[in-house]
Design an enzyme around this catalytic site. Sequence first.
Site, PDB file in Angstrom:
ATOM      1  CE  LYS A 111      -4.141  -1.995   2.110  1.00  0.00           C
ATOM      2  NZ  LYS A 111      -5.105  -1.931   3.235  1.00  0.00           N
ATOM      3  CE  LYS A 192      -9.403 -11.971  -0.828  1.00  0.00           C
ATOM      4  NZ  LYS A 192      -8.864 -11.737   0.521  1.00  0.00           N
ATOM      5  CE  LYS A 195     -14.312  -3.193   0.405  1.00  0.00           C
ATOM      6  NZ  LYS A 195     -14.528  -4.164   1.441  1.00  0.00           N
TER       7      LYS A 195
END
Length: 327
Positions: A111, A192, A195
């Site tokens: 991240k 994976k 959203k």
Amino acid sequence: MKTVFSGIQPSGVLTIGNYLGAMKHFVSLQSDYNCFFCIVNQHAITVPQEKKTLKENTRSLAALYLASGIDPARSTLFVQSEVPAHTQLGWIMQCIAYIGELERMTQFKDKSEGKEAVSAGLLTYPPLMAADILLYAADYVPVGEDQKQHIELTRDLAERFNKRFHDVFTIPEAMIPKVGARIMSLQNPLKKMSKSDENQKGFISMLDTEKQITKKIKSAQTDSENKIAYDPKNKPGVSNLLSIYSLFTNQSIEELERKYDGTGYGAFKDDLAEVVVSSLKPIQERYYNLIESTELDKILDDGAEKANEVANSMLKKVEKAMGLHRS
């Protein structure tokens, strides 16, 4: 009865991957475990959040928990920020943790990569996650494979604290479902389902309409063989669709392979779309009833009260063991 703790961030509407890999599993745990389900909104703010959206997403996630089958009579459902002991113990866990082990966390690396600046919270949120778990003396934490590293850190911090001060914490174990822990993207079955995927066709939201669901499944990536067979290495797209079908219907992969032997992808996808639509329909109906009701807030108020009682009791034990109480 053993205790289970799980937390999900309110960062958008859940996908069927979240449902099949986690929430559907949570529902079955309620009969055999003392369950605490937390909406971890304080984890969400490690990256910028818009105030109104965060509030809406928090209530929406709570409604989805309940609509999916979480029973407030058998489980405790609450919002993290409504239990101050989480951040209080989170600070203590930061003081037990080492910077080096936090910098080695895979999710922090992922991240923060390429960013000019990242919040300190992105680095230190694993100790807060450890606090979430340890406050409730959780024996098991249902997680996907990508969260195993965080559970290992939680175990390390708990053991370090117990050796340094007193045997206060229960050492938790990761609970990883054998099937369904990792539902893949419909457009790129090597990653994976998420959203946050920029390709909206890659995931199915729990609140997608019948038309949206059908369109996304029909456009899901397969291969040129036109053979329904489970082979994740050579047929990742078809294998992912078989997993979704199996988990929604509780039919085994082998049963589905026999059922669709000699059948092409078109008919298989049509049937799968019907399965997903019919499975989500009662969840969506319950969700929309809850989101407009005062029942939802009453459940969250009661959950916060119960969670505060348990969490505060543990926090007092921790502070006393460290010498943070005058008495």
